[in-house]
Scaffold this motif. Structure first.
Motif, PDB file in Angstrom:
ATOM      1  N   GLN A 319     -26.365  18.940 -12.601  1.00 33.82           N
ATOM      2  CA  GLN A 319     -25.084  18.296 -12.851  1.00 33.82           C
ATOM      3  C   GLN A 319     -24.170  19.191 -13.679  1.00 33.82           C
ATOM      4  O   GLN A 319     -22.944  19.222 -13.483  1.00 33.82           O
ATOM      5  CB  GLN A 319     -25.297  16.962 -13.561  1.00 33.82           C
ATOM      6  CG  GLN A 319     -26.009  15.930 -12.706  1.00 33.82           C
ATOM      7  CD  GLN A 319     -26.329  14.662 -13.486  1.00 33.82           C
ATOM      8  OE1 GLN A 319     -26.240  14.655 -14.711  1.00 33.82           O
ATOM      9  NE2 GLN A 319     -26.710  13.600 -12.768  1.00 33.82           N
ATOM     10  N   LEU A 320     -24.716  19.936 -14.619  1.00 32.91           N
ATOM     11  CA  LEU A 320     -23.910  20.828 -15.453  1.00 32.91           C
ATOM     12  C   LEU A 320     -23.323  21.986 -14.642  1.00 32.91           C
ATOM     13  O   LEU A 320     -22.200  22.437 -14.903  1.00 32.91           O
ATOM     14  CB  LEU A 320     -24.755  21.359 -16.620  1.00 32.91           C
ATOM     15  CG  LEU A 320     -25.209  20.337 -17.670  1.00 32.91           C
ATOM     16  CD1 LEU A 320     -26.124  21.008 -18.692  1.00 32.91           C
ATOM     17  CD2 LEU A 320     -24.018  19.719 -18.382  1.00 32.91           C
ATOM     18  N   LEU A 321     -24.052  22.501 -13.663  1.00 33.39           N
ATOM     19  CA  LEU A 321     -23.613  23.684 -12.900  1.00 33.39           C
ATOM     20  C   LEU A 321     -22.916  23.320 -11.593  1.00 33.39           C
ATOM     21  O   LEU A 321     -22.523  24.231 -10.833  1.00 33.39           O
ATOM     22  CB  LEU A 321     -24.817  24.564 -12.604  1.00 33.39           C
ATOM     23  CG  LEU A 321     -25.540  25.140 -13.836  1.00 33.39           C
ATOM     24  CD1 LEU A 321     -26.767  25.929 -13.418  1.00 33.39           C
ATOM     25  CD2 LEU A 321     -24.604  26.015 -14.655  1.00 33.39           C
ATOM     26  N   ALA A 322     -22.806  22.029 -11.306  1.00 36.43           N
ATOM     27  CA  ALA A 322     -22.205  21.646 -10.011  1.00 36.43           C
ATOM     28  C   ALA A 322     -20.753  22.082  -9.917  1.00 36.43           C
ATOM     29  O   ALA A 322     -20.319  22.675  -8.907  1.00 36.43           O
ATOM     30  CB  ALA A 322     -22.322  20.130  -9.828  1.00 36.43           C
ATOM     31  N   LEU A 323     -19.924  21.810 -10.931  1.00 33.69           N
ATOM     32  CA  LEU A 323     -18.504  22.159 -10.889  1.00 33.69           C
ATOM     33  C   LEU A 323     -18.274  23.665 -10.868  1.00 33.69           C
ATOM     34  O   LEU A 323     -17.482  24.170 -10.033  1.00 33.69           O
ATOM     35  CB  LEU A 323     -17.779  21.518 -12.061  1.00 33.69           C
ATOM     36  CG  LEU A 323     -16.259  21.720 -12.111  1.00 33.69           C
ATOM     37  CD1 LEU A 323     -15.632  21.130 -10.850  1.00 33.69           C
ATOM     38  CD2 LEU A 323     -15.673  21.045 -13.353  1.00 33.69           C
ATOM     39  N   PRO A 324     -18.936  24.478 -11.708  1.00 32.36           N
ATOM     40  CA  PRO A 324     -18.736  25.943 -11.591  1.00 32.36           C
ATOM     41  C   PRO A 324     -19.145  26.484 -10.222  1.00 32.36           C
ATOM     42  O   PRO A 324     -18.495  27.405  -9.698  1.00 32.36           O
ATOM     43  CB  PRO A 324     -19.612  26.496 -12.716  1.00 32.36           C
ATOM     44  CG  PRO A 324     -19.684  25.393 -13.704  1.00 32.36           C
ATOM     45  CD  PRO A 324     -19.706  24.149 -12.895  1.00 32.36           C
ATOM     46  N   ARG A 325     -20.209  25.956  -9.644  1.00 35.01           N
ATOM     47  CA  ARG A 325     -20.635  26.429  -8.320  1.00 35.01           C
ATOM     48  C   ARG A 325     -19.547  26.145  -7.259  1.00 35.01           C
ATOM     49  O   ARG A 325     -19.275  26.965  -6.378  1.00 35.01           O
ATOM     50  CB  ARG A 325     -21.933  25.738  -7.940  1.00 35.01           C
ATOM     51  CG  ARG A 325     -23.154  26.331  -8.627  1.00 35.01           C
ATOM     52  CD  ARG A 325     -24.389  25.485  -8.310  1.00 35.01           C
ATOM     53  NE  ARG A 325     -25.601  26.046  -8.952  1.00 35.01           N
ATOM     54  CZ  ARG A 325     -26.782  25.438  -8.971  1.00 35.01           C
ATOM     55  NH1 ARG A 325     -26.916  24.237  -8.390  1.00 35.01           N
ATOM     56  NH2 ARG A 325     -27.797  26.005  -9.570  1.00 35.01           N
ATOM     57  N   ARG A 326     -18.970  24.949  -7.377  1.00 37.24           N
ATOM     58  CA  ARG A 326     -17.932  24.597  -6.390  1.00 37.24           C
ATOM     59  C   ARG A 326     -16.743  25.520  -6.533  1.00 37.24           C
ATOM     60  O   ARG A 326     -16.168  25.995  -5.520  1.00 37.24           O
ATOM     61  CB  ARG A 326     -17.519  23.145  -6.603  1.00 37.24           C
ATOM     62  CG  ARG A 326     -16.499  22.685  -5.584  1.00 37.24           C
ATOM     63  CD  ARG A 326     -16.208  21.223  -5.798  1.00 37.24           C
ATOM     64  NE  ARG A 326     -15.199  20.779  -4.838  1.00 37.24           N
ATOM     65  CZ  ARG A 326     -14.731  19.541  -4.776  1.00 37.24           C
ATOM     66  NH1 ARG A 326     -15.204  18.597  -5.630  1.00 37.24           N
ATOM     67  NH2 ARG A 326     -13.786  19.218  -3.881  1.00 37.24           N
ATOM     68  N   ARG A 327     -16.326  25.791  -7.732  1.00 31.10           N
ATOM     69  CA  ARG A 327     -15.198  26.722  -7.924  1.00 31.10           C
ATOM     70  C   ARG A 327     -15.518  28.113  -7.406  1.00 31.10           C
ATOM     71  O   ARG A 327     -14.673  28.788  -6.806  1.00 31.10           O
ATOM     72  CB  ARG A 327     -14.845  26.782  -9.402  1.00 31.10           C
ATOM     73  CG  ARG A 327     -14.226  25.483  -9.940  1.00 31.10           C
ATOM     74  CD  ARG A 327     -14.007  25.601 -11.434  1.00 31.10           C
ATOM     75  NE  ARG A 327     -13.402  24.362 -11.966  1.00 31.10           N
ATOM     76  CZ  ARG A 327     -13.189  24.151 -13.263  1.00 31.10           C
ATOM     77  NH1 ARG A 327     -13.550  25.089 -14.163  1.00 31.10           N
ATOM     78  NH2 ARG A 327     -12.638  23.027 -13.658  1.00 31.10           N
ATOM     79  N   PHE A 328     -16.732  28.544  -7.614  1.00 28.50           N
ATOM     80  CA  PHE A 328     -17.128  29.879  -7.128  1.00 28.50           C
ATOM     81  C   PHE A 328     -17.098  29.926  -5.604  1.00 28.50           C
ATOM     82  O   PHE A 328     -16.635  30.917  -5.002  1.00 28.50           O
ATOM     83  CB  PHE A 328     -18.525  30.197  -7.657  1.00 28.50           C
ATOM     84  CG  PHE A 328     -19.016  31.553  -7.243  1.00 28.50           C
ATOM     85  CD1 PHE A 328     -18.537  32.718  -7.835  1.00 28.50           C
ATOM     86  CD2 PHE A 328     -19.937  31.679  -6.212  1.00 28.50           C
ATOM     87  CE1 PHE A 328     -18.993  33.953  -7.446  1.00 28.50           C
ATOM     88  CE2 PHE A 328     -20.391  32.918  -5.813  1.00 28.50           C
ATOM     89  CZ  PHE A 328     -19.930  34.059  -6.431  1.00 28.50           C
ATOM     90  N   ASP A 329     -17.592  28.858  -4.975  1.00 23.86           N
ATOM     91  CA  ASP A 329     -17.587  28.826  -3.509  1.00 23.86           C
ATOM     92  C   ASP A 329     -16.170  28.829  -2.965  1.00 23.86           C
ATOM     93  O   ASP A 329     -15.851  29.516  -1.975  1.00 23.86           O
ATOM     94  CB  ASP A 329     -18.329  27.586  -3.017  1.00 23.86           C
ATOM     95  CG  ASP A 329     -19.823  27.671  -3.320  1.00 23.86           C
ATOM     96  OD1 ASP A 329     -20.330  28.793  -3.540  1.00 23.86           O
ATOM     97  OD2 ASP A 329     -20.484  26.597  -3.367  1.00 23.86           O
ATOM     98  N   GLU A 330     -15.259  28.071  -3.595  1.00 26.85           N
ATOM     99  CA  GLU A 330     -13.874  28.056  -3.145  1.00 26.85           C
ATOM    100  C   GLU A 330     -13.223  29.416  -3.310  1.00 26.85           C
ATOM    101  O   GLU A 330     -12.464  29.867  -2.438  1.00 26.85           O
ATOM    102  CB  GLU A 330     -13.101  26.992  -3.919  1.00 26.85           C
ATOM    103  CG  GLU A 330     -13.513  25.575  -3.577  1.00 26.85           C
ATOM    104  CD  GLU A 330     -12.785  24.563  -4.430  1.00 26.85           C
ATOM    105  OE1 GLU A 330     -12.058  25.004  -5.365  1.00 26.85           O
ATOM    106  OE2 GLU A 330     -12.946  23.344  -4.211  1.00 26.85           O
ATOM    107  N   ALA A 331     -13.483  30.091  -4.384  1.00 28.71           N
ATOM    108  CA  ALA A 331     -12.910  31.437  -4.579  1.00 28.71           C
ATOM    109  C   ALA A 331     -13.455  32.427  -3.567  1.00 28.71           C
ATOM    110  O   ALA A 331     -12.734  33.294  -3.056  1.00 28.71           O
ATOM    111  CB  ALA A 331     -13.195  31.899  -6.002  1.00 28.71           C
TER     112      ALA A 331
END
Length: 501
Positions: A319-331
């Motif tokens: 849950q802590l790393l879900a948002l950073p992972r999504r941003r990385f995938d979008e970039a």
């Protein structure tokens, strides 16, 4: 005229001093061979090392010297004291060495209870004025003493009552200091006993008692007079060991009762004040143990619920790393090959200074991002929760061990009580009586037959022995049979004796 005077003097009978003294002695002793004199003791001196006592008897107009020999002192029921009004019985005699007369006392008694009470009240007022009766100076009795010292006569019923009562309530060590509780030496012996117990040490061959009991049965004022001694009262007041006074019955009182730390109405009451009831303490301890076990269980339940609630509130790593992972995938999805080629061409047109600036800005952004990530990771670290969980687990393990130990001790006590009850049941069981050669008689319905009057001739009986049962028939008894008996040749007189075959 001188010759006449000489002749008249020569006609008078001449006596020596010893002859005159002897004649006076015989005259006084013959005239006053047995007298009773009432007066107040003055100038009391004694008993001396020889055992004799010397003093004077006086009233408001005269005084007479008195002496009490050693053998008479041993028979007196009370100790003479300065200022006491007494009635002396004896004989008058003279003392030639000083040309005076005196009374040799054969018996001495107080001039009524009023004289003793007046002296006692005077002592009481003096000691009370010194503060020896104040409640503030009295010590509290120990709740659970291990050694009790008893000062009393070793041959009377008082010591047996005290020991028996202590044994019934809470068995412990009892030290007895034997003394005389009536007579002239009572005060001296009891004072020595109090001082002797206080002289003992905690780690000596004989351990110092935690509590003292001064006890004596009831009696008259003269019988209890030794416990009104001023020296004894001061010794009791100065004792470092708490003292219970149990002198006389509830209506009697002495100076020792006022200076002691506690007064008991009877010697048995003193024993009850000295020790608690062991059975009541065990019951209280068992109740407290049960309450402690229940409290521990409730406390552990609350802590378990708190740990589970904290675990539910703490987010997981995914849950802590879900948002950073999504941003990385979008970039990543925005970085197409054409975009990369264009960016590369733009980079080729850049100067060295531009590249250095961009590189510095890039690393600054990286450092800021790393610092922000470290701050966030430190704030979201599970380490505090893990440490708290470990601490709670250690506490839970310690409480569990204590609970197991408490339950084991409780089971041991219950097991011992059950064993004792089983032994008592075995002792009181009728089977033990059967083993000594007795038998239990029952009728056909199994009811126990207690008297011959309950038997009827021809009734079927069951006999229970220690090793088994047997059947029998009553040939006679105290009750009439329900069926008519067969006629017999010889009639048998009724009686209370029965027989079996």
């Amino acid at each position: 005229m001188s010759e006449a005077a000489t002749e008249s003097r020569s006609n008078a009978t001449e006596y020596t001093v010893s002859e005159i003294s002897g004649a006076l002695k015989r005259t006084v002793e013959d005239a006053f061979g047995n007298v009773r004199v009432r007066g107040e003791i003055s100038g009391y001196r004694g008993p001396h090392s020889s055992g004799h006592a010397y003093f004077a008897l006086k009233d408001d107009r005269a005084r007479i010297e008195a002496v009490v020999w050693k053998t008479t002192m041993a028979r007196l029921k009370f100790r003479p004291e300065e200022g006491m009004e007494v009635i002396a019985s004896g004989r008058l005699t003279t003392y030639p060495g000083k040309s005076n007369y005196q009374i040799v006392i054969d018996n001495l008694e107080p001039a009524g209870a009023g004289a003793l009470m007046a002296l006692l009240e005077e002592r009481k007022r003096r000691l009370q004025a010194e503060g020896l009766f104040d409640a503030g100076r009295k010590r509290r009795l120990p709740f659970m003493p291990r050694v009790i010292g008893v000062i009393t006569s070793p041959t009377g019923s008082v010591i047996r009552d005290i020991i028996h009562r202590i044994k019934d309530r809470f068995p412990l060590t009892v030290l007895v200091w034997p003394v005389r509780v009536q007579g002239d030496t009572t005060a001296k012996e009891v004072t020595a006993a109090v001082n002797g117990f206080n002289a003992l040490t905690w780690d000596g061959a004989i351990r110092q008692p935690d509590l003292l009991i001064v006890a004596r049965g009831g009696g008259s004022l003269e019988d209890l007079w030794g416990f009104n001694d001023e020296g004894l009262a001061r010794a009791v007041a100065a004792s470092r060991i708490p003292i219970i006074s149990a002198v006389g019955h509830e209506t009697d009182w002495t100076l020792v009762d006022f200076v002691a730390d506690m007064r008991a109405p009877t010697p048995t009451g003193a024993a009850e004040m000295a020790v608690p009831v062991k059975a009541e303490l065990e019951a209280t301890l068992a109740n407290l143990g049960a309450r402690l076990s229940a409290c521990t269980s409730r406390h552990l339940d609350r802590k378990r619920q708190a740990v589970r609630a904290a675990a539910r509130a703490l987010p997981s790593p995914d849950q802590l790393l879900a948002l950073p992972r999504r941003r990385f995938d979008e970039a990543t999805s925005r970085l197409t090959p054409a975009t990369l080629s264009r960016r590369l061409n733009e980079t080729r047109r850049l100067t060295g200074r531009d590249i250095a600036r961009a590189r510095a800005a890039f690393f600054a952004i990286v450092r800021q991002s790393r610092a922000r990530f470290q701050r966030n990771s430190a704030r979201l670290s599970p380490a505090p929760v893990v440490r708290r969980q470990k601490l709670q687990a250690d506490t839970l393990a310690g409480l569990t061990r204590r609970q197991e130990q408490a339950m084991a001790r409780r089971l041991d006590r219950l097991r011992a009580a059950l064993t004792q009850a089983d032994r008592l049941l075995t002792t009181l069981s009728h089977k033990a009586v059967l083993a000594r050669g007795f038998a239990l008689v029952k009728d056909a319905d199994g009811t126990v037959v207690k008297r011959v009057a309950e038997l009827a001739p021809g009734a079927a009986l069951q006999l229970e022995f220690a090793d088994g049962n047997a059947e029998a028939i009553a040939t006679s008894g105290g009750a009439r049979p329900k069926l008519a008996a067969k006629p017999s040749g010889k009639a048998k007189e009724p009686g209370n004796q029965g027989s079996l075959f």
